[in-house]
Write a protein that holds these residues in place. Structure first.
Motif, PDB file in Angstrom:
ATOM      1  N   GLY A 128      -8.972   6.934 -11.470  1.00 26.34           N
ATOM      2  CA  GLY A 128      -9.820   8.113 -11.575  1.00 26.34           C
ATOM      3  C   GLY A 128      -9.694   9.085 -10.417  1.00 26.34           C
ATOM      4  O   GLY A 128     -10.482  10.015 -10.281  1.00 26.34           O
ATOM      5  N   ARG A 129      -8.715   8.860  -9.560  1.00 27.73           N
ATOM      6  CA  ARG A 129      -8.442   9.758  -8.437  1.00 27.73           C
ATOM      7  C   ARG A 129      -7.013   9.496  -7.980  1.00 27.73           C
ATOM      8  O   ARG A 129      -6.405   8.502  -8.360  1.00 27.73           O
ATOM      9  CB  ARG A 129      -9.406   9.528  -7.281  1.00 27.73           C
ATOM     10  N   HIS A 130      -6.500  10.400  -7.161  1.00 27.37           N
ATOM     11  CA  HIS A 130      -5.158  10.195  -6.621  1.00 27.37           C
ATOM     12  C   HIS A 130      -5.221   9.164  -5.492  1.00 27.37           C
ATOM     13  O   HIS A 130      -6.232   9.065  -4.785  1.00 27.37           O
ATOM     14  CB  HIS A 130      -4.572  11.515  -6.125  1.00 27.37           C
ATOM     15  N   PRO A 131      -4.145   8.390  -5.317  1.00 30.88           N
ATOM     16  CA  PRO A 131      -4.159   7.342  -4.294  1.00 30.88           C
ATOM     17  C   PRO A 131      -4.134   7.898  -2.875  1.00 30.88           C
ATOM     18  O   PRO A 131      -3.565   8.946  -2.609  1.00 30.88           O
ATOM     19  CB  PRO A 131      -2.889   6.541  -4.586  1.00 30.88           C
ATOM     20  N   ARG A 135       0.861  -1.193   0.000  1.00 24.25           N
ATOM     21  CA  ARG A 135       0.000   0.000   0.000  1.00 24.25           C
ATOM     22  C   ARG A 135       0.891   1.234   0.000  1.00 24.25           C
ATOM     23  O   ARG A 135       2.061   1.166   0.370  1.00 24.25           O
ATOM     24  CB  ARG A 135      -0.921  -0.021   1.209  1.00 24.25           C
ATOM     25  N   TRP A 136       0.330   2.343  -0.418  1.00 24.49           N
ATOM     26  CA  TRP A 136       1.120   3.571  -0.489  1.00 24.49           C
ATOM     27  C   TRP A 136       1.710   3.946   0.860  1.00 24.49           C
ATOM     28  O   TRP A 136       2.792   4.524   0.929  1.00 24.49           O
ATOM     29  CB  TRP A 136       0.291   4.711  -1.083  1.00 24.49           C
ATOM     30  N   ARG A 137       1.065   3.605   1.962  1.00 25.90           N
ATOM     31  CA  ARG A 137       1.606   3.941   3.282  1.00 25.90           C
ATOM     32  C   ARG A 137       2.881   3.159   3.599  1.00 25.90           C
ATOM     33  O   ARG A 137       3.624   3.513   4.499  1.00 25.90           O
ATOM     34  CB  ARG A 137       0.555   3.724   4.365  1.00 25.90           C
ATOM     35  N   THR A 178      15.970   4.750  -9.613  1.00 25.26           N
ATOM     36  CA  THR A 178      15.163   4.406 -10.792  1.00 25.26           C
ATOM     37  C   THR A 178      13.765   3.979 -10.372  1.00 25.26           C
ATOM     38  O   THR A 178      12.766   4.395 -10.970  1.00 25.26           O
ATOM     39  CB  THR A 178      15.847   3.283 -11.603  1.00 25.26           C
ATOM     40  N   LEU A 179      13.677   3.157  -9.326  1.00 28.41           N
ATOM     41  CA  LEU A 179      12.367   2.734  -8.823  1.00 28.41           C
ATOM     42  C   LEU A 179      11.625   3.920  -8.218  1.00 28.41           C
ATOM     43  O   LEU A 179      10.405   4.045  -8.396  1.00 28.41           O
ATOM     44  CB  LEU A 179      12.517   1.608  -7.798  1.00 28.41           C
ATOM     45  N   ALA A 180      12.332   4.807  -7.535  1.00 31.96           N
ATOM     46  CA  ALA A 180      11.691   5.999  -6.966  1.00 31.96           C
ATOM     47  C   ALA A 180      11.048   6.836  -8.063  1.00 31.96           C
ATOM     48  O   ALA A 180       9.922   7.333  -7.903  1.00 31.96           O
ATOM     49  CB  ALA A 180      12.702   6.824  -6.180  1.00 31.96           C
ATOM     50  N   ALA A 181      11.723   6.975  -9.193  1.00 33.76           N
ATOM     51  CA  ALA A 181      11.164   7.734 -10.319  1.00 33.76           C
ATOM     52  C   ALA A 181       9.938   7.030 -10.889  1.00 33.76           C
ATOM     53  O   ALA A 181       8.931   7.676 -11.221  1.00 33.76           O
ATOM     54  CB  ALA A 181      12.223   7.927 -11.399  1.00 33.76           C
ATOM     55  N   TRP A 229       4.074   6.825 -11.406  1.00 35.15           N
ATOM     56  CA  TRP A 229       2.894   5.969 -11.246  1.00 35.15           C
ATOM     57  C   TRP A 229       1.879   6.629 -10.315  1.00 35.15           C
ATOM     58  O   TRP A 229       0.694   6.673 -10.603  1.00 35.15           O
ATOM     59  CB  TRP A 229       3.315   4.601 -10.739  1.00 35.15           C
ATOM     60  N   LYS A 230       2.391   7.174  -9.210  1.00 32.79           N
ATOM     61  CA  LYS A 230       1.495   7.791  -8.227  1.00 32.79           C
ATOM     62  C   LYS A 230       0.837   9.054  -8.786  1.00 32.79           C
ATOM     63  O   LYS A 230      -0.359   9.280  -8.595  1.00 32.79           O
ATOM     64  CB  LYS A 230       2.264   8.125  -6.950  1.00 32.79           C
ATOM     65  N   LEU A 231       1.603   9.875  -9.469  1.00 37.07           N
ATOM     66  CA  LEU A 231       1.075  11.147  -9.966  1.00 37.07           C
ATOM     67  C   LEU A 231       0.214  11.006 -11.214  1.00 37.07           C
ATOM     68  O   LEU A 231      -0.739  11.762 -11.401  1.00 37.07           O
ATOM     69  CB  LEU A 231       2.226  12.114 -10.264  1.00 37.07           C
ATOM     70  N   ARG A 232       0.562  10.054 -12.096  1.00 38.26           N
ATOM     71  CA  ARG A 232      -0.164   9.962 -13.367  1.00 38.26           C
ATOM     72  C   ARG A 232      -0.846   8.614 -13.576  1.00 38.26           C
ATOM     73  O   ARG A 232      -2.052   8.549 -13.728  1.00 38.26           O
ATOM     74  CB  ARG A 232       0.797  10.244 -14.513  1.00 38.26           C
ATOM     75  N   GLY A 233      -0.059   7.549 -13.598  1.00 40.31           N
ATOM     76  CA  GLY A 233      -0.590   6.236 -13.968  1.00 40.31           C
ATOM     77  C   GLY A 233      -1.705   5.735 -13.073  1.00 40.31           C
ATOM     78  O   GLY A 233      -2.772   5.348 -13.546  1.00 40.31           O
TER      79      GLY A 233
END
Length: 119
Positions: free
Chosen positions: A76-79, A20-22, A58-61, A66-70
């Motif tokens: 349909g919303r930000h995570p 998860r993002w956390r 590289t993974l951080a990028a 992924w978080k900002l766009r993909g």
């Protein structure tokens, strides 16, 4: 994203599917870090140990993009912090697209998304 996390962080597929993002701390110095505490279908990891994995630049990028766009385009919303980094098939409506899990008992998670060309 699935293969980036698995390959660049050395994670098992189940660990990636449970992230998860956390669990991602991008601000950690000198490298970001992932906290691997469980797998998607277990209360713990396969070994039962919690570990902290440094995040290669590289993974951080990849994660930042992924978080900002993909992720946002897919869902349909930000995570939010409790959202899966790799959304489950149910979260993205894969059943409606006619893509089935690999087996009846397999949870429709990352593997289904990749085989369906969604991630």
């Amino acid at each position: 994203m699935l293969y980036g996390l698995a390959g660049l962080a050395g994670l098992r597929i189940g660990e990636v599917a449970g992230l998860r993002w956390r669990h991602y701390d991008a601000a950690s110095e000198p490298l970001g870090r992932l906290v691997i505490a469980h797998s998607h279908d277990r209360e713990t990891t396969k070994t039962g140990r919690i570990r902290q994995v440094p995040v290669h630049p590289t993974l951080a990028a990849l994660l930042a993009g992924w978080k900002l766009r993909g992720w946002a385009e897919l869902i349909g919303r930000h995570p939010l912090p409790d959202d899966l980094i790799i959304p489950s098939a149910r979260e993205i409506g894969v059943e409606a697209a006619g893509i089935e899990p690999a087996s009846e008992s397999a949870p429709p998670r990352a593997t289904t998304c990749v085989s369906g060309g969604l991630v």
